[in-house]
Motif scaffolding. Structure first.
Motif, mmCIF file in Angstrom:
data_model
loop_
_atom_site.group_PDB
_atom_site.id
_atom_site.type_symbol
_atom_site.label_atom_id
_atom_site.label_comp_id
_atom_site.label_asym_id
_atom_site.label_seq_id
_atom_site.Cartn_x
_atom_site.Cartn_y
_atom_site.Cartn_z
ATOM 1 N N VAL A 1 32.438 54.306 107.208
ATOM 2 C CA VAL A 1 31.794 56.025 106.618
ATOM 3 C C VAL A 1 30.910 56.719 106.733
ATOM 4 N N LYS B 1 30.168 75.813 104.599
ATOM 5 C CA LYS B 1 30.188 75.378 106.253
ATOM 6 C C LYS B 1 31.353 76.075 106.303
ATOM 7 N N PHE C 1 30.092 56.367 88.167
ATOM 8 C CA PHE C 1 30.464 57.061 89.234
ATOM 9 C C PHE C 1 31.768 57.519 87.983
ATOM 10 N N PHE D 1 33.029 61.435 87.648
ATOM 11 C CA PHE D 1 33.846 62.176 88.440
ATOM 12 C C PHE D 1 35.008 62.389 86.648
ATOM 13 N N PRO E 1 33.550 66.161 84.463
ATOM 14 C CA PRO E 1 34.296 67.149 85.125
ATOM 15 C C PRO E 1 34.918 66.994 83.314
ATOM 16 N N ASN F 1 35.889 68.660 89.506
ATOM 17 C CA ASN F 1 35.615 67.345 90.805
ATOM 18 C C ASN F 1 34.899 67.808 91.953
ATOM 19 N N LYS G 1 33.810 70.540 92.277
ATOM 20 C CA LYS G 1 32.629 70.766 92.345
ATOM 21 C C LYS G 1 31.512 70.214 92.920
ATOM 22 N N THR G 2 32.014 69.172 92.425
ATOM 23 C CA THR G 2 30.990 68.119 91.940
ATOM 24 C C THR G 2 30.446 67.578 93.728
ATOM 25 N N ILE G 3 31.408 67.687 93.902
ATOM 26 C CA ILE G 3 32.147 66.790 95.450
ATOM 27 C C ILE G 3 30.518 68.100 95.799
ATOM 28 N N ALA G 4 31.420 68.629 96.261
ATOM 29 C CA ALA G 4 30.369 70.413 97.259
ATOM 30 C C ALA G 4 28.567 70.053 96.188
ATOM 31 N N LEU H 1 27.171 67.517 96.025
ATOM 32 C CA LEU H 1 26.409 66.448 96.241
ATOM 33 C C LEU H 1 26.665 66.246 97.716
ATOM 34 N N TYR I 1 31.581 67.555 100.887
ATOM 35 C CA TYR I 1 32.460 68.342 100.516
ATOM 36 C C TYR I 1 33.161 68.431 102.383
ATOM 37 N N ASP I 2 34.343 67.915 102.924
ATOM 38 C CA ASP I 2 34.750 67.548 104.040
ATOM 39 C C ASP I 2 33.910 66.511 104.664
ATOM 40 N N THR I 3 34.080 65.570 103.716
ATOM 41 C CA THR I 3 33.832 63.865 103.782
ATOM 42 C C THR I 3 34.388 63.425 104.080
ATOM 43 N N PRO J 1 33.379 60.318 102.773
ATOM 44 C CA PRO J 1 33.005 59.395 101.648
ATOM 45 C C PRO J 1 33.524 60.780 100.060
ATOM 46 N N ALA K 1 35.028 59.246 96.348
ATOM 47 C CA ALA K 1 34.163 59.762 96.057
ATOM 48 C C ALA K 1 35.176 59.077 93.675
ATOM 49 N N PRO K 2 35.675 59.873 93.946
ATOM 50 C CA PRO K 2 36.079 59.707 92.676
ATOM 51 C C PRO K 2 37.340 58.384 91.898
#
Lengths: 441, 311, 284
Positions: free
Chosen positions: A15, A83, B42, B46, B50, C134, C136-139, C141, C144-146, C148, C152-153
């Motif tokens: 990953v 991006k 985690f 998440f 949120p 979620n 937003k959080t991913i971005a 971190l 985004y666009d991966t 993982p 993650a959630p």
């Protein structure tokens, strides 16, 4: 039991490896939609390969992003995530919204660097395309492929019904009459529809705009992104005409019809006429097992249709390097040669007028007079509906259109509801512009 | 697809004293927290965060001129939005339309196919196969099934001389069409639990009923159904949760149309957030949806002892 | 699928109603099979034969649709992405769930009930409903666009924790006490005593986890933008959209078949294990 821990570690390593993008010279992405029929995705891959081969310093990845609407969503998501792709083939009517939100950048500095004036640069394209590309006197997009709605008719069915396929309907009255003669029924069941027009999201609004414009209407304020003219006589006439074809004449199927379903019915001989995009022309020509003809969209008050299709835009937030690479790609894609090739492969017309001076294009039009009709209709073309929040504002009328076609609403009340919904959606922008008055704060 | 609704009665009940890990007292809290840490990180990122964010978003409005606290305005405009009210109604109809028929069919399948034999095993597998394919894959298949005029259903209806319909294009039929797809997809899953429930019914009960001369309907009414009640409660809640959280097919088949006929809550949230940039309303809709889910879960905790029958 | 039979399961009496009901269910099974049957027939039909809606298999089956589907979409890559997502989620879940499960099963400490309740909240706050925050959080971190970012959630799992806790509690305490006397640390005890003894629960959890994430669509749709990071479900949706325009229904059938095949095959081979896992996911 150790094994799955090891497996977990391996998977994590894999990953981590995948997450890191590979580095190289100038990697750029081009987002492109597949809005209409045909093997566009494959054609695009071939086109980009050609570009990459001839430009070794740029490596472009074509990214298929779904419908026009989905492409807008994906582009906005990419911009938000920091991006942005270096270039996007964006539905031409989304540029106003994107410019209002400052999500795309004007290209005037790049044009100036070429030593060209804005007029000289944009003058190469058909004039009908400019209002959707030049906003506030700034160039926000370069037209890539464009279309107009077109009437397609099944020539065999016409002959069978005693109609002349070389004289397709020119007015709404003739269209109505032909559709009546072409419709076939077995008892209560309709086995063949006289006419079909798509009414799914995105397509429905465009076709309704074509009918409204043919009825003398304007549909929206071309100069200002906060006004649409849904609740007007011209639009009422257009929607009522469509509704009557369904519910009174019963020559058009009820309910929402998706674009592919309309094409499918036409190709299967279950619909004798359809009004869909010129962008499907090549697909229909390659697939139809019967002779067909195309013609201008029939008119009631005047001949007029909206343009459709897409322009190349550059999102905000690009590095100078990527912006320059994207600009190179854009210029290559909109050159007469590429433009002409793409036009022949798809059926879209080439926005660059010079494409039609090329010998291969002349030969092609000679062989396929239907493609010429699509280009000729450009003389009647008007800009395409574009406002603040274009998609929801458009869906406001499309939801009502679908309700009317399903017999759930009368045209008059549908238009009033659509107007109300659209006004509510545009209110933040209107309050910030047209209604932001001195002394109010 | 899979939801865990453990018998929280058991979970929350006081537990027998766990093994005292004989350590220094200071370590008593250290070790558990250290081991829980990965999960908690985690969960915090998440699940808990949120919720905070959604609550903040729901009470604020982002305009072109900045962000400000608006109290419950977003909720007011949410409930004033006819599309949202339609989405609520749609989701309720969709829930009723999927849960009821799915459970009845699942019961019928389970009753008919309980027991040994190759044919039964084969038929059980047939009903279960749809569970194993992604919902988008099911939607891709039904795209052609529902295609008006030339699609699988209309084509064969026409051969029988019957009129087809514009299944996904008619606002009166679209939600029903989506519901049919969901029932097809999920009935086999619920059948599984009911089969397990049937296995758990003691043979004596059935034998006694037989000896009393009870007919098949009476046995079903007085022996089987009462014994299956916990299973039904459990499966019903799973099915209800699915009706709220599974909307993949809407993306492929209808995009919420025509005329909002298939707009479900989650799709509405997605649309508000992704298409309209209305973070406040999307958040308010999320809060309402979470409230509904919470109520459903509470219902399941209150009602069911958990399907011990499924053991 | 075949559950153990009780002696009375077979029909003891010859009653009409149950037989009719069985016939009816057999008929419904035919209806249930139609979409799959159409998928097979259409996928193997020579391209462009025009008989899209026919349910009769072609006399000259062809792999043309598969070849076309294979060429139009990068299914092997989507497959690998799905695999990485599922394996990644599962790997982390197994760690977090067994650690947390051990804590709640065997350690005594103040606030345990509260923390456990805090975990169970996740059962209700399904990640997919929280997709907007979620994302937003991913971005934030940088995920985004991966892949993982997709995983993650799901890394913490209340359901897994619950399942492991229940299984761990059934492990005889004496075994751990013996190990303690030998001086084994918590890690050794979990690894050498608890995990080997709860293999069925681990397998059940793995099957349920992989199945649900393999089939997931909405969350990856939000997170993934690049085509080379799409899992199978996203790849299929985008493939379907472009093939729908071409009226290439055989192609869609072939693509759907390719995407559904891995799990369908796994299910048909390991039927009983799958069924038991799904049942285990609902009980205890």
């Amino acid at each position: 039991m150790i094994s799955w821990w090891k497996g977990a570690a391996l998977a994590l390593a894999a990953v981590a490896g995948l997450a890191a993008p590979p580095a190289s010279a100038t990697d750029i992405e081009l987002f492109f939609p597949v809005p209409v029929d045909g093997a566009l995705a494959r054609n695009m891959a071939g086109l980009i390969k050609e570009f990459n081969d001839s430009h070794p310093d740029i490596k472009t990845t074509p990214v298929f992003t779904g419908s026009y609407d989905d492409t807008l969503l994906k582009t906005r998501a990419a911009i938000k995530a920091g991006k942005p792709p270096a270039a996007v083939i964006m539905s031409a009517n989304f540029l106003t919204d994107l410019a209002i939100e400052r999500e795309i950048t004007p290209m005037d500095d790049l044009i100036a660097k070429e030593g060209k004036s804005q007029d000289a640069f944009m003058g190469r394209f058909f004039p009908a395309l400019l209002p959707n590309a030049v906003i506030d006197r700034k160039v926000y997009g370069v037209p890539f492929h464009n279309s107009t709605p077109l009437l397609y008719i099944n020539a065999d069915h016409f002959k069978e019904a005693g109609l002349d396929p070389d004289k397709p309907p020119r007015s709404w009255a003739e269209l109505h009459d032909a559709a009546r003669k072409l419709t076939r029924r077995e008892g209560d069941r309709t086995t063949r529809w006289g006419l079909m027009m798509p009414s799914n999201y995105d397509y429905g609004g465009w076709i309704l705009e074509a009918l409204t414009m043919s009825n003398g209407g304007r549909y929206y304020n071309e100069e200002y992104g906060g006004e649409v003219y849904y609740d007007t006589p011209t639009m009422l006439g257009a929607l009522t005409f469509w509704s009557d074809l369904v519910h009174k004449a019963k020559v058009h199927p009820a309910g929402e019809q998706k674009g592919p379903a309309v094409t499918g019915a036409f190709l299967a001989g279950q619909a004798s006429m359809m009004i869909i995009s010129t962008g499907s022309l090549t697909f229909i020509r390659d697939t139809a097992k019967f002779p067909f003809r195309v013609a201008f969209v029939p008119m009631n008050v005047r001949q007029a249709v909206p343009i459709g299709g897409a322009s190349l835009v550059q999102p905000a937030g690009l590095s100078e390097e990527k912006r320059a690479a994207g600009w190179t790609l854009i210029q290559w894609l909109t050159s007469p040669e590429t433009s002409g090739w793409w036009s022949r492969a798809t059926g879209y017309f080439a926005p660059n007028k010079a494409a039609y001076d090329l010998p291969e294009m002349k030969a092609f039009l000679e062989k396929n007079p239907d493609a010429k009709i699509a280009v000729d209709q450009l003389a009647n073309a008007k800009p395409w509906f574009a406002t603040y929040r274009t998609v929801p504002v458009r869906k406001a009328i499309e939801d009502e259109l679908q309700a009317v076609l399903a017999g759930k609403r009368q045209p008059k009340e549908a238009l009033a509801a659509a107007q109300k919904a659209a006004d509510a959606l545009m209110r933040p922008y209107v309050e910030d512009t047209a209604l932001r008055l001195p002394g109010a704060e | 697809m899979t939801h865990a609704l453990p018998t929280t009665q058991a979970a929350l009940a006081a537990e027998p004293p766990a093994a005292q890990v004989r350590r220094r007292p200071g370590a008593r809290l250290l070790l558990p927290l250290a081991l829980l840490c990965p999960s908690l990180v985690f969960l915090a990122l998440f699940t808990y965060w949120p919720v905070v964010e959604v609550l903040w978003d729901a009470t604020h409005q982002v305009t072109r001129r900045g962000t400000r606290f608006v109290g419950l305005d977003n909720f007011a405009s949410l409930f004033a939005d006819p599309t949202f009210r339609r989405a609520l109604l749609n989701n309720a109809l969709y829930a009723i339309g999927t849960v009821g028929p799915s459970l009845v069919l699942a019961l019928a399948f389970a009753l008919a196919l309980n027991g040994a034999g190759r044919v039964r095993a084969l038929l059980r597998a047939v009903f279960f196969l749809p569970v194993m394919i992604p919902l988008v894959a099911a939607a891709a298949l039904f795209l052609f099934l529902f295609l008006p005029g030339i699609g699988l259903i209309d084509h064969h209806l026409a051969r029988l001389g019957l009129s087809g319909a514009n299944w996904l294009g008619d606002p009166d039929l679209a939600l029903a069409a989506i519901t049919v797809l969901t029932v097809w997809k999920n009935a086999g899953y619920y059948m599984l639990f009911i089969l397990a429930g049937l296995q758990a019914i003691p043979d004596e009960a059935r034998e006694a009923a037989l000896l009393d001369g009870a007919g098949p309907w009476q046995r079903l009414r007085y022996v089987t159904l009462p014994a299956l009640r916990p299973t039904f409660a459990f499966v019903g809640v799973i099915a209800l949760l699915n009706a709220v959280t599974q909307v993949d097919h809407v993306f492929v088949l209808t995009k919420g149309g025509p005329s909002d006929a298939t707009k479900l809550l989650l799709f509405y949230i997605y649309e508000q957030a992704a298409e309209r940039y209305d973070a406040g309303r999307a958040a308010a809709a999320t809060v309402v949806t979470l409230g509904l889910l919470a109520a459903l879960t509470a219902l399941s905790l209150g009602r069911s002892q958990g399907p011990e029958a499924a053991r | 699928m075949s559950a153990p039979t009780s002696p009375l399961a077979g029909p003891v009496t010859r009653e009409v109603t149950p037989r009719l009901a069985r016939l009816l269910v057999a008929g419904l099974a035919l209806v249930w099979a139609v979409p799959f049957w159409w998928m097979l027939v259409a996928a193997f039909r020579p391209a462009g034969s025009g008989a899209d809606a026919s349910l009769l298999p072609s006399l000259a089956p062809s792999l043309a649709n598969f070849a076309e589907a294979w060429a139009s979409a990068d299914f092997p890559l989507y497959f690998v992405n799905s695999l990485v997502i599922c394996a990644g989620i599962l790997a982390v879940q197994l760690v977090t769930a067994s650690l947390a499960g051990y804590v709640f099963a065997r350690l005594e400490f103040p606030g345990r009930g509260f923390l456990f309740g805090l975990f169970l909240v996740q059962l209700m706050l399904v990640p997919v409903v929280l997709l907007v925050p979620n994302l937003k959080t991913i971005a934030a971190l940088g995920l985004y666009d991966t892949l993982p970012g997709v995983m993650a959630p799901y890394c913490a799992t209340a359901f897994g924790t619950f399942l492991m806790r229940q299984s761990f509690r059934e492990v005889p305490r004496e075994l751990e006490d013996a190990a303690l006397i030998d001086g084994a640390g918590w890690w050794a005890r979990i690894r050498l005593i608890y995990l080997p003894l709860t293999k069925p629960a681990l397998v059940a959890f793995s099957i349920v986890s992989v199945t649900s994430h393999w089939n997931e669509f909405l969350w990856p749709l939000m997170v993934i933008n690049s085509p080379d990071r799409r899992p199978l479900t996203l790849g299929l949706a985008s493939f379907t959209l472009s093939a729908e325009g071409m009226q290439a229904w055989g192609l869609i059938a072939a693509g759907t078949f390719l995407v559904s095949l891995p799990l369908l095959a796994a299910f048909l081979i390991f039927q009983r294990r799958f069924v038991n896992s799904f049942l285990a996911s609902g009980i205890k």
